[in-house]
Design an enzyme around this catalytic site. Structure first.
Site, PDB file in Angstrom:
ATOM      1  N   ASP A 261       0.870  -1.181   0.000  1.00  0.00           N
ATOM      2  CA  ASP A 261       0.000   0.000   0.000  1.00  0.00           C
ATOM      3  C   ASP A 261       0.901   1.222   0.000  1.00  0.00           C
ATOM      4  OD1 ASP A 261      -2.240   1.868   0.557  1.00  0.00           O
ATOM      5  OD2 ASP A 261      -3.338   0.041   1.004  1.00  0.00           O
ATOM      6  N   HIS A 288       2.183   1.962  -3.019  1.00  0.00           N
ATOM      7  CA  HIS A 288       1.363   2.987  -3.655  1.00  0.00           C
ATOM      8  C   HIS A 288       2.053   4.339  -3.661  1.00  0.00           C
ATOM      9  CE1 HIS A 288      -2.627   0.577  -2.970  1.00  0.00           C
ATOM     10  NE2 HIS A 288      -1.746  -0.052  -3.719  1.00  0.00           N
TER      11      HIS A 288
END
Length: 786
Positions: A261, A288
């Site tokens: 993430d 991310h």
């Protein structure tokens, strides 16, 4: 400083770091490990990262916690965990840190999380489950209202996210994936949670395999992560690296982060701003990327990102928020950044979700300086609206391979700095202002900056199952998916090969175009009314009926399930005879399947078309099959010239003065096309005045067959009507047929004389597997689950 812990090309002195670069107001230098007040020896061995079943209950939690507490009363120092011969593992449940005490995990030693979910449950049974919302789990390591503490050492802390929970046949990461598929929440623990701490330091430690985020810092003043390594598979969901929230004086330096993430996400809640943040000399790998948001309501300011490489993440530099949790983000500088193999290199969006509210996300005084993107991707430069534009400065920003990239630019004011690069957004309502005297810049040389994730031979890793890559594109209006927009997900799908889009319940107000083959769009929620793709385009303002569709499906082998496609133009506009045509879907792709789909509109709801040559005399048939669907409209609301079957559907007439269900057409007499409505139910809203016709021929030679269909009393006894009575004579050439009609609208003896009543043998040729077979022997009933 020890160069083996540096994550950049440059070795700089601590004084230079603090004085010349930082937004952090502290004088930040390379930390040192304090003297030990207690040293504990490991009592568990983990050969090849596996703890023997007999040892899984031998927790070290009490003796570690006792040492932390004892060290506090003794004046502070370090609690050192060290290997003892082949025994190198400390197995623990939740721990609480104390002021003036540093937890040190020595080299060749691992602090390992227990697999027992009950140890982390604040309420019995609350942890290790998937649910709508629950009490969740305690973190493995917690610090609240303490100061001058930290976590250090050349060993590792391993959350064992890929290990099966005791008593269950799933891993922590399996629960996270299950929650994503079901659009629910996983109750799994985070590795380290810090709240209201002051001067907390993480140094050299390796963090592995957290079930949830690795480090969360909230409402704190003074946090340093120096030389920290985070290694977790990219397929492990919600495993953020380091997340400072509503905190000030934060430095993240010389770190390597590989996770599933956000590598780093800076947020600001109502608790206060996030400010004075330095993110320096770091390497990000999978994840991310470098994010601000999505919560920015408390404002983010005075933040510097310098000397960063991002290699293989999903996003590069990103600011994300929405109207439900937005705020001011300003005085943010990104400098000396190299990005490659990142699908979304630069993302600045206040439309992260479709949530409404009055907490407006405003981005201004954002600077990108010496940024180089080496591979193609999607670039987003969005302001909130014309009154709240994105204000961003690009100074020597270069993007390679722009011809293979996508650009989403709107409501932005772009300033070009002293050195002009080659990236200049030019979308709707985008203003580009060049600084007087700007010179042509040179791309930042990035080749030597990208390095492999550093080897970590002193930080043991526990065994676990890496989640397989899920190639599904998850779309969620609340931002919990991979995309908040269906069209954005479609844009990222390769041109060939196809993809499955799993769309979470919500309302997606957008126009979508499916121009690639083998695309599936489905919701996991079987109630199709919960997942709605809607827009309000109309023929009068968009260049004609075929330019008004909410969903435009031109790619072959399309499949939709548990979705609503809607055009709600008449929600705010009166329906008129001209200009009010408003398509929910336009389908011209072959072998399209719709199951449990709602298609909502009024005039011209569904267009089913074919591919014809410029002379209109050489049409390639396209086929569509609708099962268990709900279709609503009032005038010609199923029309076109394809071959289509509607089976077990409800076809509903909306309020209007009469209406027409079908308007089939052919370009020439022997064109292979027609509509079959089989085992369906025709219903009408109480607001329908006048009668509803089964159809009228849009052009001569129209073909429509109703089989085994229940018709309510609004169906006109004649059944069929001429396109323009007295002016056209298309009924003379149409093939309009029925078999086994039932209900009060089945007026067999009163039907228009052009109606054909089929025998059982004649009706068989219109069964879907026969009518839609084609030269490729397509059988829509035999399609496997996609």
């Amino acid at each position: 400083m020890g160069s083996k812990f540096l994550c950049s090309l440059f070795v700089v002195s601590p004084l230079f770091l603090a004085a010349a670069n930082a937004q952090d107001t502290r004088q930040v230098a390379e930390p040192t490990i304090p003297a030990a007040c207690v040293t504990l020896d490991a009592a568990i061995a983990a050969k090849h990262g596996v703890i023997a079943n007999a040892d899984e209950q031998k927790l070290d939690t009490s003796r570690i916690q006792d040492a932390l507490d004892h060290c506090t009363t003794g004046g502070g120092g370090a609690v050192v965990l060290r290997a003892h011969g082949k025994k190198n593992v400390f197995l623990t449940g939740p721990l609480v840190l104390r002021s003036n005490v540093t937890l040190v995990v020595d080299k060749n030693t691992a602090l390992v999380a227990s697999r027992d979910p009950q140890l982390y449950a604040p309420v019995p049974g609350s942890c290790g489950i998937v649910s709508e919302r629950g009490h969740g789990c305690k973190a493995l390591i917690t610090a609240n209202d303490i100061e001058n503490s930290g976590i250090m050492g050349e060993g590792s802390i391993d959350g064992r996210g890929g290990a099966k929970l005791l008593g269950q046949d799933v891993t922590w990461w399996d629960l996270a994936h299950e929650a994503k598929v079901k659009d629910q929440s996983q109750s799994v623990f985070a590795l380290i949670v810090l709240r209201h701490v002051k001067n907390f330091t993480m140094y050299k430690i390796t963090l592995r395999n957290s079930p949830n985020y690795h480090v969360s810092i909230g409402q704190s003043d003074g946090f340093t992560a120096w030389g920290v390594k985070i290694m977790t598979p990219k397929t492990a969901r919600n495993t953020d690296g380091i997340d400072p929230s509503s905190s000030r004086n934060v430095t993240i330096a010389y770190c390597s982060i590989h996770t599933g993430d956000d590598d780093v996400a800076v947020t600001a809640s109502l608790a206060g701003p996030a400010s004075n943040i330095s993110i320096l000399h770091n390497h990000f790998y999978s994840g991310h990327g470098m994010s601000i948001g999505s919560g920015t309501v408390g404002s983010v300011d005075h933040m510097l990102v310098d000397d960063l490489t991002i290699d293989g993440a999903d996003n590069g530099l990103r600011i994300k928020s929405d109207r439900s949790r937005g705020g001011l983000v300003h005085q943010v500088v990104y400098r000396n950044v190299c990005i490659r193999n990142v699908p979304n290199p630069l993302v600045f969006t206040p439309h992260y979700t479709t949530f409404s509210g009055d907490r407006l996300p405003i981005y201004k005084d954002i600077t990108l300086e010496n940024v180089h993107v080496l591979t193609p991707g999607a670039y987003t430069f969005y302001g909130l609206d014309a009154d709240h534009k994105l204000e961003i400065k690009l100074d020597n920003v270069f993007a390679d391979d722009q011809k293979d990239s996508l650009f989403y630019d709107q409501d932005a004011e772009i300033a070009i700095g002293d050195k002009r690069g080659n990236l200049e957004p030019k979308g709707d309502d985008v203003t580009v202002n060049q600084t007087s005297g700007s010179a042509t810049g040179q791309p930042l040389d990035c080749d030597a900056r990208f390095v492999a994730f550093p080897e970590d031979k002193t930080a043991p890793e526990m065994a676990g199952k890496i989640p397989p890559e899920d190639k599904t594109y998850y779309v969620a209006a609340d931002g919990t998916g991979d995309y908040y927009s269906v069209q954005r997900a479609l844009d990222m799908v390769p041109k060939t090969g196809g993809a499955v889009l799993s769309v979470a319940p919500g309302v997606y107000r957008e126009v979508i175009t499916v121009d690639k083959p083998n695309i599936t769009i489905r919701s996991a929620n079987p109630d199709a009314s919960k997942t709605v793709i809607v827009n309000d385009r109309n023929a009068g303002e968009n260049g004609g009926t075929l330019h008004s569709a909410t969903a435009n499906i031109t790619g072959d082998n399309f499949f939709a399930e548990n979705i609503t496609f809607e055009n709600d133009f008449n929600r705010t506009h009166e329906q008129k005879s001209q200009g009010s045509q408003a398509l929910a879907v336009m389908v011209t792709g072959d072998r399209a399947l719709f199951h449990n789909v709602r298609l909502l509109g009024n005039q011209d709801t569904v267009y089913l078309g074919t591919h014809c040559g410029p002379d209109g005399q050489s049409c390639t048939p396209t086929r569509q099959y609708f099962s268990d669907c709900y279709v609503a409209g009032n005038v010609d609301f199923i029309f076109g010239d394809s071959k289509a079957v509607f089976e077990h559907c409800e076809i509903h007439s909306t309020p209007h003065n009469g209406g027409y269900i079908t308007a089939q057409s052919k370009h020439y007499p022997d064109q292979d096309s027609g509509f079959v409505i089989d085992h369906c139910k025709l219903t009408a809203d109480p607001g329908v005045t006048g009668n509803v016709y089964l159809g009228r021929p849009w052009r001569p030679y129209a073909t429509v067959i109703y089989l085994h269909t229940e018709m309510d009393d609004k169906i006109d006894p004649a059944g069929w009507r001429e396109w323009h009575p007295g002016d056209t004579h298309s009924l003379d050439t149409a093939f309009y047929a029925e078999f086994d009609s039932s209900g009060p609208g089945a007026h067999h003896d009163e039907r228009d004389p052009h109606t054909h009543f089929l025998t059982p043998d004649q009706a068989k040729q219109y069964e879907p597997q026969v009518f839609l077979r084609g030269a490729d022997n397509w059988n829509p009933l035999a399609q496997p689950a996609q």
